[in-house]
Design a protein around this motif. Sequence first.
Motif, PDB file in Angstrom:
ATOM      1  N   GLY A  24     -68.406  30.377  -5.118  1.00 49.09           N
ATOM      2  CA  GLY A  24     -69.570  29.936  -5.866  1.00 49.09           C
ATOM      3  C   GLY A  24     -69.252  28.802  -6.821  1.00 49.09           C
ATOM      4  O   GLY A  24     -70.024  27.837  -6.940  1.00 49.09           O
ATOM      5  N   ARG A  25     -68.109  28.909  -7.517  1.00 47.68           N
ATOM      6  CA  ARG A  25     -67.710  27.822  -8.426  1.00 47.68           C
ATOM      7  C   ARG A  25     -67.499  26.531  -7.661  1.00 47.68           C
ATOM      8  O   ARG A  25     -67.881  25.443  -8.102  1.00 47.68           O
ATOM      9  CB  ARG A  25     -66.441  28.230  -9.181  1.00 47.68           C
ATOM     10  N   GLN A  26     -66.872  26.667  -6.512  1.00 45.78           N
ATOM     11  CA  GLN A  26     -66.619  25.494  -5.671  1.00 45.78           C
ATOM     12  C   GLN A  26     -67.913  24.856  -5.190  1.00 45.78           C
ATOM     13  O   GLN A  26     -68.089  23.639  -5.245  1.00 45.78           O
ATOM     14  CB  GLN A  26     -65.767  25.945  -4.486  1.00 45.78           C
ATOM     15  N   GLN A  27     -68.869  25.691  -4.749  1.00 42.86           N
ATOM     16  CA  GLN A  27     -70.143  25.173  -4.259  1.00 42.86           C
ATOM     17  C   GLN A  27     -70.966  24.543  -5.380  1.00 42.86           C
ATOM     18  O   GLN A  27     -71.623  23.520  -5.188  1.00 42.86           O
ATOM     19  CB  GLN A  27     -70.939  26.298  -3.583  1.00 42.86           C
ATOM     20  N   TYR A  28     -70.922  25.171  -6.544  1.00 48.71           N
ATOM     21  CA  TYR A  28     -71.658  24.620  -7.683  1.00 48.71           C
ATOM     22  C   TYR A  28     -71.149  23.217  -8.020  1.00 48.71           C
ATOM     23  O   TYR A  28     -71.934  22.288  -8.245  1.00 48.71           O
ATOM     24  CB  TYR A  28     -71.507  25.538  -8.893  1.00 48.71           C
ATOM     25  N   ALA A  29     -69.807  23.071  -8.041  1.00 44.50           N
ATOM     26  CA  ALA A  29     -69.223  21.756  -8.328  1.00 44.50           C
ATOM     27  C   ALA A  29     -69.603  20.755  -7.258  1.00 44.50           C
ATOM     28  O   ALA A  29     -69.886  19.581  -7.539  1.00 44.50           O
ATOM     29  CB  ALA A  29     -67.708  21.873  -8.430  1.00 44.50           C
ATOM     30  N   SER A  89     -73.926  37.189  -9.664  1.00 46.33           N
ATOM     31  CA  SER A  89     -73.825  36.266 -10.787  1.00 46.33           C
ATOM     32  C   SER A  89     -75.036  35.357 -10.814  1.00 46.33           C
ATOM     33  O   SER A  89     -75.565  34.973  -9.770  1.00 46.33           O
ATOM     34  CB  SER A  89     -72.555  35.408 -10.671  1.00 46.33           C
ATOM     35  N   GLY A  90     -75.528  35.040 -12.010  1.00 48.24           N
ATOM     36  CA  GLY A  90     -76.579  34.041 -12.152  1.00 48.24           C
ATOM     37  C   GLY A  90     -77.982  34.565 -12.094  1.00 48.24           C
ATOM     38  O   GLY A  90     -78.936  33.787 -12.062  1.00 48.24           O
ATOM     39  N   GLY A  91     -78.168  35.883 -12.072  1.00 46.42           N
ATOM     40  CA  GLY A  91     -79.521  36.422 -12.086  1.00 46.42           C
ATOM     41  C   GLY A  91     -80.252  36.154 -10.778  1.00 46.42           C
ATOM     42  O   GLY A  91     -79.652  36.066  -9.705  1.00 46.42           O
ATOM     43  N   ARG A  92     -81.583  36.029 -10.877  1.00 48.72           N
ATOM     44  CA  ARG A  92     -82.406  35.825  -9.675  1.00 48.72           C
ATOM     45  C   ARG A  92     -82.006  34.521  -8.987  1.00 48.72           C
ATOM     46  O   ARG A  92     -81.869  33.485  -9.615  1.00 48.72           O
ATOM     47  CB  ARG A  92     -83.886  35.772 -10.063  1.00 48.72           C
ATOM     48  N   GLY A  93     -81.837  34.561  -7.706  1.00 48.88           N
ATOM     49  CA  GLY A  93     -81.251  33.415  -6.995  1.00 48.88           C
ATOM     50  C   GLY A  93     -79.749  33.465  -7.224  1.00 48.88           C
ATOM     51  O   GLY A  93     -79.086  34.394  -6.803  1.00 48.88           O
ATOM     52  N   GLY A  94     -79.224  32.531  -7.941  1.00 52.27           N
ATOM     53  CA  GLY A  94     -77.821  32.538  -8.346  1.00 52.27           C
ATOM     54  C   GLY A  94     -76.863  32.772  -7.191  1.00 52.27           C
ATOM     55  O   GLY A  94     -77.058  32.277  -6.082  1.00 52.27           O
ATOM     56  N   LEU A  95     -75.824  33.563  -7.450  1.00 56.60           N
ATOM     57  CA  LEU A  95     -74.780  33.839  -6.467  1.00 56.60           C
ATOM     58  C   LEU A  95     -74.891  35.265  -5.971  1.00 56.60           C
ATOM     59  O   LEU A  95     -75.000  36.200  -6.777  1.00 56.60           O
ATOM     60  CB  LEU A  95     -73.403  33.602  -7.088  1.00 56.60           C
ATOM     61  N   SER A  96     -74.842  35.445  -4.662  1.00 57.49           N
ATOM     62  CA  SER A  96     -74.939  36.776  -4.068  1.00 57.49           C
ATOM     63  C   SER A  96     -73.837  36.979  -3.049  1.00 57.49           C
ATOM     64  O   SER A  96     -73.383  36.030  -2.393  1.00 57.49           O
ATOM     65  CB  SER A  96     -76.300  36.963  -3.376  1.00 57.49           C
ATOM     66  N   VAL A 116     -70.421  37.604   3.430  1.00 59.87           N
ATOM     67  CA  VAL A 116     -71.126  36.334   3.387  1.00 59.87           C
ATOM     68  C   VAL A 116     -71.485  36.053   1.929  1.00 59.87           C
ATOM     69  O   VAL A 116     -71.842  36.977   1.184  1.00 59.87           O
ATOM     70  CB  VAL A 116     -72.415  36.372   4.233  1.00 59.87           C
ATOM     71  N   ALA A 117     -71.379  34.804   1.518  1.00 59.49           N
ATOM     72  CA  ALA A 117     -71.763  34.422   0.158  1.00 59.49           C
ATOM     73  C   ALA A 117     -72.934  33.464   0.213  1.00 59.49           C
ATOM     74  O   ALA A 117     -73.076  32.675   1.157  1.00 59.49           O
ATOM     75  CB  ALA A 117     -70.592  33.784  -0.566  1.00 59.49           C
ATOM     76  N   LYS A 118     -73.790  33.538  -0.821  1.00 55.83           N
ATOM     77  CA  LYS A 118     -74.973  32.677  -0.884  1.00 55.83           C
ATOM     78  C   LYS A 118     -75.155  32.221  -2.332  1.00 55.83           C
ATOM     79  O   LYS A 118     -74.984  33.011  -3.271  1.00 55.83           O
ATOM     80  CB  LYS A 118     -76.205  33.443  -0.414  1.00 55.83           C
ATOM     81  N   ILE A 119     -75.504  30.953  -2.498  1.00 60.84           N
ATOM     82  CA  ILE A 119     -75.785  30.440  -3.832  1.00 60.84           C
ATOM     83  C   ILE A 119     -77.047  29.592  -3.779  1.00 60.84           C
ATOM     84  O   ILE A 119     -77.265  28.848  -2.819  1.00 60.84           O
ATOM     85  CB  ILE A 119     -74.591  29.616  -4.382  1.00 60.84           C
ATOM     86  N   VAL A 120     -77.885  29.751  -4.803  1.00 60.59           N
ATOM     87  CA  VAL A 120     -79.124  28.979  -4.913  1.00 60.59           C
ATOM     88  C   VAL A 120     -79.138  28.333  -6.290  1.00 60.59           C
ATOM     89  O   VAL A 120     -79.150  29.028  -7.311  1.00 60.59           O
ATOM     90  CB  VAL A 120     -80.361  29.868  -4.734  1.00 60.59           C
ATOM     91  N   ILE A 121     -79.103  26.998  -6.309  1.00 62.49           N
ATOM     92  CA  ILE A 121     -79.071  26.265  -7.579  1.00 62.49           C
ATOM     93  C   ILE A 121     -79.978  25.049  -7.466  1.00 62.49           C
ATOM     94  O   ILE A 121     -79.823  24.231  -6.552  1.00 62.49           O
ATOM     95  CB  ILE A 121     -77.644  25.788  -7.929  1.00 62.49           C
ATOM     96  N   ALA A 122     -80.892  24.930  -8.400  1.00 60.99           N
ATOM     97  CA  ALA A 122     -81.745  23.740  -8.509  1.00 60.99           C
ATOM     98  C   ALA A 122     -82.352  23.343  -7.169  1.00 60.99           C
ATOM     99  O   ALA A 122     -82.349  22.172  -6.783  1.00 60.99           O
ATOM    100  CB  ALA A 122     -80.948  22.580  -9.084  1.00 60.99           C
ATOM    101  N   GLY A 123     -82.846  24.327  -6.442  1.00 63.29           N
ATOM    102  CA  GLY A 123     -83.495  24.051  -5.168  1.00 63.29           C
ATOM    103  C   GLY A 123     -82.550  23.917  -3.994  1.00 63.29           C
ATOM    104  O   GLY A 123     -82.985  23.839  -2.846  1.00 63.29           O
TER     105      GLY A 123
END
Length: 437
Positions: free
Chosen positions: A90-95, A29-36, A50-57
Amino acid sequence: MATEKAAFDTPAKRAKLAANRNPYWSGISGGRGGLSLGYRKPTRGVGSWVAKIVIAGARVEERIAPADDAGAGPDALPYPQAIAAALSWGRQQYAGIEARQTGDVVATAPTVRSAIEAYISEREAKSASGADAKSRLGKHVLSDERFAELKLSKLTAASIRRWRDGLPNTLRPSTINRLLNDLRAALNAAVERQRRELPAHILGDIKSGTKALPSATEARRQVLSDADVRGLADAAFALDETGDFGRLVLLAASTGARFSQLAALTVADVQVDRLRVMLPVSKKGRGVKQAARIAVPVGDDVVSRLKPALNGRRGHEPLLMRWHSRQTGPFKWERVDRQAWKTASEALRLWSAAVASAGLPAGTVMYALRHTSIVRGLRCGLPVRLVAALHDTSTAMIEKHYAAFIVDATEELARRAIMTLAPAALVQLQVVEEDAA
């Protein structure tokens, strides 16, 4: 070496992958970076998701669950469920990231320990009963390092049950339930404060994991007879020549109040001319209570025994007092000053002695006086709503825990409305002979 969009959606495909300390990643989800979603392949044993999220640095990576590889346990997730878990994470981490950037929450991830420490601080600020909660939670929860350091984002009903299974076998069910009540309150309060960072299912897991033990009903079975209650009150006065403990038991028996309410009574709360006690409401519950005092009628005999604690004292002073002593030598104690009762544990020694003196079972608890008062009101035909109001609780609680006594009371009232349906018995008329003229 990690590879993009590696094929690991089945156990067979994952078995062919080379062991690697770095996960194999696939963007979801979210394209390059985003959620993996990643799969970490160990040298031996079961791999993990394992989950990984990259948002705004900001970059966050976390293990989600074991994969359903050969030999995996019941908590292992297949690929589709791992995708769903990663999306939820990912939703939880984004929030959480958004909240931290806007200053809505603290930067430190909440844990069981931080939840309990905040709860204890709040309880101690409210009343002296916080000391009891601090002792219970410190001894049985914070001492378990693995459970105490668990992040709330990882908390599940299963992890709570694992901690419960490690409690000492010597703990009584009622003690475990008090501990569970404190833990549930601490965790719920933490979730309320930092809900944006936590998964939506956490409240359900907390409720399930801290469910009360069904066998812990001894206290509510301790409904005493009127003679037993009078015996306890008399024994309490006989054990303490100051009358301090006697007045505590007397008020507990006559009002059915909690210890914290009795400890908060002032001299002005005893209204001698109206034969009633104005009980302070308890601090239990979350809502704002409509009244600060509850008017509870008591007998003239109760007021008479309270008068020594009223004479010559100001209205704002604590009603129930006790001597505070200090140890001056081996088995030697000296009275220092008089203080208000603070916690129920201060009365345990005298209560045990009163129970023995009154000839009651050793396991009789002081809270039995409250249960007895509630049952007495129901048996006397008082409306459930009134019984609940007098005892500073809810009708739902009364109906849940005292249903059998409600049935007994209402059955007697309903019996008065029974109509006889059987035909009336025929009445034989007697022939009356007239007197001869």
